[in-house]
Design an enzyme around this catalytic site. Structure first.
Site, mmCIF file in Angstrom:
data_model
loop_
_atom_site.group_PDB
_atom_site.id
_atom_site.type_symbol
_atom_site.label_atom_id
_atom_site.label_comp_id
_atom_site.label_asym_id
_atom_site.label_seq_id
_atom_site.Cartn_x
_atom_site.Cartn_y
_atom_site.Cartn_z
ATOM 1 N N GLU A 96 -4.796 5.983 5.773
ATOM 2 C CA GLU A 96 -4.546 5.227 4.533
ATOM 3 C C GLU A 96 -3.397 5.802 3.718
ATOM 4 O O GLU A 96 -2.762 5.082 2.942
ATOM 5 C CB GLU A 96 -5.821 5.168 3.677
ATOM 6 C CG GLU A 96 -6.924 4.301 4.263
ATOM 7 C CD GLU A 96 -7.825 5.037 5.240
ATOM 8 O OE1 GLU A 96 -7.538 6.227 5.555
ATOM 9 O OE2 GLU A 96 -8.822 4.441 5.702
ATOM 10 N N PHE A 150 -23.556 5.051 0.494
ATOM 11 C CA PHE A 150 -22.673 5.428 1.594
ATOM 12 C C PHE A 150 -21.230 5.024 1.275
ATOM 13 O O PHE A 150 -20.971 3.883 0.911
ATOM 14 C CB PHE A 150 -23.140 4.759 2.894
ATOM 15 C CG PHE A 150 -22.230 5.083 4.057
ATOM 16 C CD1 PHE A 150 -22.092 6.393 4.505
ATOM 17 C CD2 PHE A 150 -21.497 4.078 4.679
ATOM 18 C CE1 PHE A 150 -21.233 6.683 5.560
ATOM 19 C CE2 PHE A 150 -20.644 4.376 5.733
ATOM 20 C CZ PHE A 150 -20.518 5.685 6.168
ATOM 21 N N GLN A 151 -20.334 5.968 1.405
ATOM 22 C CA GLN A 151 -18.899 5.775 1.137
ATOM 23 C C GLN A 151 -18.622 5.330 -0.296
ATOM 24 O O GLN A 151 -17.685 4.578 -0.550
ATOM 25 C CB GLN A 151 -18.265 4.822 2.148
ATOM 26 C CG GLN A 151 -18.266 5.430 3.548
ATOM 27 C CD GLN A 151 -17.383 4.703 4.532
ATOM 28 O OE1 GLN A 151 -17.223 3.495 4.449
ATOM 29 N NE2 GLN A 151 -16.826 5.444 5.478
ATOM 30 N N LYS A 197 -18.346 -4.875 -2.823
ATOM 31 C CA LYS A 197 -18.554 -5.766 -1.682
ATOM 32 C C LYS A 197 -19.291 -7.046 -2.067
ATOM 33 O O LYS A 197 -18.937 -8.136 -1.613
ATOM 34 C CB LYS A 197 -19.348 -5.000 -0.604
ATOM 35 C CG LYS A 197 -19.418 -5.727 0.726
ATOM 36 C CD LYS A 197 -20.015 -4.826 1.798
ATOM 37 C CE LYS A 197 -19.947 -5.491 3.163
ATOM 38 N NZ LYS A 197 -20.434 -4.605 4.231
ATOM 39 N N MET A 208 11.847 25.187 3.263
ATOM 40 C CA MET A 208 12.083 25.397 1.837
ATOM 41 C C MET A 208 11.215 26.542 1.306
ATOM 42 O O MET A 208 11.663 27.328 0.465
ATOM 43 C CB MET A 208 11.804 24.108 1.057
ATOM 44 C CG MET A 208 12.181 24.195 -0.399
ATOM 45 S SD MET A 208 13.917 24.643 -0.643
ATOM 46 C CE MET A 208 14.678 23.051 -0.887
HETATM 47 C C1 LIG Z 1 1.894 17.809 0.807
HETATM 48 C C2 LIG Z 1 2.731 19.007 0.478
HETATM 49 N N1 LIG Z 1 2.278 20.237 0.795
HETATM 50 C C3 LIG Z 1 3.047 21.324 0.520
HETATM 51 C C4 LIG Z 1 4.257 21.193 -0.096
HETATM 52 C C5 LIG Z 1 5.103 22.426 -0.418
HETATM 53 N N2 LIG Z 1 6.347 22.376 0.335
HETATM 54 C C6 LIG Z 1 7.510 21.946 -0.182
HETATM 55 S S1 LIG Z 1 8.768 21.945 0.898
HETATM 56 C C7 LIG Z 1 7.779 22.582 2.106
HETATM 57 C C8 LIG Z 1 8.319 22.872 3.467
HETATM 58 C C9 LIG Z 1 8.706 21.651 4.201
HETATM 59 O O1 LIG Z 1 8.947 22.012 5.530
HETATM 60 P P1 LIG Z 1 9.686 21.060 6.525
HETATM 61 O O2 LIG Z 1 9.091 19.700 6.510
HETATM 62 O O3 LIG Z 1 9.758 21.693 7.856
HETATM 63 O O4 LIG Z 1 11.127 20.891 5.868
HETATM 64 P P2 LIG Z 1 12.310 21.960 5.645
HETATM 65 O O5 LIG Z 1 12.132 22.531 4.290
HETATM 66 O O6 LIG Z 1 12.205 22.985 6.728
HETATM 67 O O7 LIG Z 1 13.540 21.132 5.757
HETATM 68 C C10 LIG Z 1 6.482 22.770 1.641
HETATM 69 C C11 LIG Z 1 5.367 23.348 2.427
HETATM 70 C C12 LIG Z 1 4.651 19.880 -0.414
HETATM 71 N N3 LIG Z 1 5.803 19.629 -1.042
HETATM 72 N N4 LIG Z 1 3.891 18.805 -0.094
#
Ligand SMILES: Cc1ncc(C[n+]2csc(CCOP(=O)(O)OP(=O)(O)O)c2C)c(N)n1
Length: 579
Positions: free
Chosen positions: A49, A111-112, A161, A482
């Protein structure tokens, strides 16, 4: 005409000209999925979803029309909370329909059952729990109205529902009657006049264009204002493409990973004309040190934005397009009134020269050696240069997102779709699918990280089975890049839980297993042929696994909480700054 609540719901969506919805059925929403079989509305069956919500967002970003998602109760409703929050932060109009347990069972831990209206209240512009089938057409009409007017945003309609099974007398309301909801769209004439006066005194102005420009479909009139005044423009992450990057007055993206000229122009400005932007912390850096000498004109449709972060000298509540149109007239009148007086509307040549000098001296830099490791920036540049000018680009969240925003040339509005406010990893794949559904004749490329891709990649099964030929470029640096960058720079290279592996999963095999074409690219000379091959495929999705250099960092960077004056340039800048 007697209809069930479910039939009335689908018919109401048809009356709202909904052409497509994204969703996944389940117990509580079953009655509504039945009349869908006989409806003109296309339904795209997602695998999760969250995917439905982001697809609806991608659709809305690309088309300007509200995206619609429909899911069942409980876990399905909670699965769509992230897209709701994402849409709320980025002001994206989506309408989410959720099933709910029968009305009499609410509060019994049925439920749900979950308190969908309670859970989503802080992440929707408004939500409704339907208690009588007779209300359904009115509520649907109101829901679309609220989602798309004023500051756009997500809304949710929760349908128990038994209400979906209840009989009602069909009607379609003539309009909406919501006395408490009347967004102000027309800016105050005196404020607009004052804004023009303030602009006439400025020697170092910057137009700070935000996502509100795109929401208001104000790109054309923004250009008129810029060309009339000669004011340079920065476009935020949410506003990329609202003013063409190839225009000489476009300075590009400001903020934490903005380019030097965009960031420093704001710092040294004597006037910021903020149009549909919200002084986000990623743009301002340390607020107390942001643009210290600048007077502020702030235009926003949401009065809550004015003075939220920075007190404006001239606040204007209104729709960006309408306000800018009036501002253009006010500037013309002001210029006419003061023609011949060189203290008014002074030449900006000196300021423009300073900006051009910075652009020359502080360009974005990287170094791709022909036989060296593949640089992510090179992949983005090649994608940019080998795709049509009006390609819709969708980014995930992380380094790859920043490189895409920095390096792409966005010359048209609605060509960059990304998650700005919430920064939602997993956004890109489903949002790209939604964008392609809304704009089937346009090429849609997602630039994703390997971490992000793993969060929602399964929606490529949706794309394959629905024949939605999106293209995904994974900048696979084998890391949560990042986060790794922050650990390297601010945690003494103590890398904690950021390594992902370049080969696990095998992205090519995974792509193929999902019905896509998978391509792997290891070296610079393979980049262009891979992109060309992907561009030629139009009957299924394509995934390119670009194996990139994990050591690359995104520069410039303003460390979190620091002043924008402390912008860090790429340390290699001195070595190859002339590029
Ligand atoms: C749902 C979620 N969890 C954690 C983060 C924290 N976060 C920001 S950037 C990042 C790394 C992203 O890694 P990747 O997709 O490999 O991209 P890159 O930075 O290597 O280009 C994380 C864990 C986030 N923004 N969103």
């Amino acid at each position: 005409m007697k209809l069930t609540g479910a039939q009335a719901l689908i018919k109401s969506l048809e009356h709202e000209a909904v052409e497509v919805m994204f969703g996944l059925p389940g117990g509580a929403i079953l009655p509504v999925y039945d009349p869908l079989i006989d409806s003109s509305i296309r339904h795209i069956l997602v695998r999760h979803e969250q995917g439905a919500g982001h697809m609806a967002e991608g659709y809305a970003h690309a088309t300007g029309r509200p995206g619609v998602a429909m899911v069942t109760s409980g876990p399905a409703a909670t699965n769509i909370v992230t897209p709701l929050c994402d849409a709320y932060m980025d002001s994206i109009p989506i309408v989410v329909i959720t099933g709910q347990v029968p009305y009499a069972n609410i509060g019994t831990d049925a439920f749900q059952e979950c308190d969908t209206v309670g859970i989503t209240m802080p992440v929707t512009k408004h939500n409704w729990l339907v208690t009588d089938a007779q209300d359904i057409p009115r509520i649907v009409r109101e829901a679309f109205h609220v989602a798309t007017t004023g500051r756009p945003g997500p809304v949710l309609v929760d349908v128990p529902k038994d209400i979906a099974n209840q009989q009602m007398d069909w009607y379609w309301p003539d309009g909406v009657d919501m006395p408490g909801y009347k967004p102000t769209t027309k800016g105050h004439a005196k404020q607009i006049k004052d804004a023009a006066r303030l602009m006439s005194q400025s020697r170092r102005p910057v137009i700070y264009a935000g996502g509100g420009i795109l929401k208001a479909r104000a790109a054309e009139v923004l250009r008129e204002l810029v060309e009339l005044t000669g004011f340079p423009v920065v476009t935020t992450l949410m506003a990329r493409g609202s003013f063409p990057d190839d225009h000489e007055l476009c300075l590009g993206m400001p903020g934490m990973h903005g380019n030097y000229t965009a960031v420093t122009s704001m710092q040294q400005a004597d006037l910021l004309v903020a149009l549909g932007s919200r002084f986000d912390d990623r743009v301002t850096g340390k607020v107390g040190a942001f643009a210290p000498e600048a007077k502020i004109i702030h235009v926003d449709i949401d009065p809550a934005e004015l003075g939220k972060v920075r007190q404006p000298d001239v606040p204007i509540v209104g729709d960006c397009r309408q306000v800018i149109e009036e501002l253009v007239k006010a500037v013309l009148a002001d210029k006419a009134k003061h023609s011949g007086d060189d203290t008014q509307w002074p030449s900006l040549a000196e300021w423009q020269t300073r900006l051009r000098d910075w652009q020359r001296d502080f360009p974005l830099v990287y170094d791709q050696q022909p036989d060296g490791p593949l640089k992510p920036q090179f992949c983005v540049d090649q994608l940019r240069d080998h795709t049509p000018d009006d390609t819709i680009v969708v980014a995930g969240v992380g380094q790859h997102q920043m490189w895409t925003s920095q390096r792409w040339k966005f010359n048209h509005p609605y060509t960059f779709v990304n998650s700005g406010g919430l920064g939602t990893m997993g956004f890109a794949v489903p949002a790209a699918i939604g964008a392609k559904v809304g704009m089937p004749d346009r090429m849609v490329w997602a630039v994703d990280g390997d971490g992000c891709f793993q969060m929602t990649a399964q929606e490529l099964v949706t794309a394959s089975s629905e024949r939605i030929p999106v293209k995904i470029a994974i900048l696979n640096n084998a890391y949560l890049g990042m986060v790794r960058q922050w650990q390297e720079l601010f945690y003494e290279e103590r890398y904690s839980e950021v390594y992902l592996s370049p080969d696990l999963p095998d992205y090519v095999m995974w792509a193929e297993a999902m019905g896509c074409v998978g391509i792997r690219v290891d070296s610079p000379e393979e980049v262009e042929p891979a992109i060309d091959k992907a561009n030629d495929i139009d009957d299924r999705p394509v995934v390119i696994d670009f194996r990139t250099d994990y050591r690359e960092k995104v520069y410039p960077m303003v460390p979190a909480g620091h002043s924008n004056d402390e912008i860090i340039l790429d340390p290699a800048h001195d070595t190859y700054g002339e590029r």
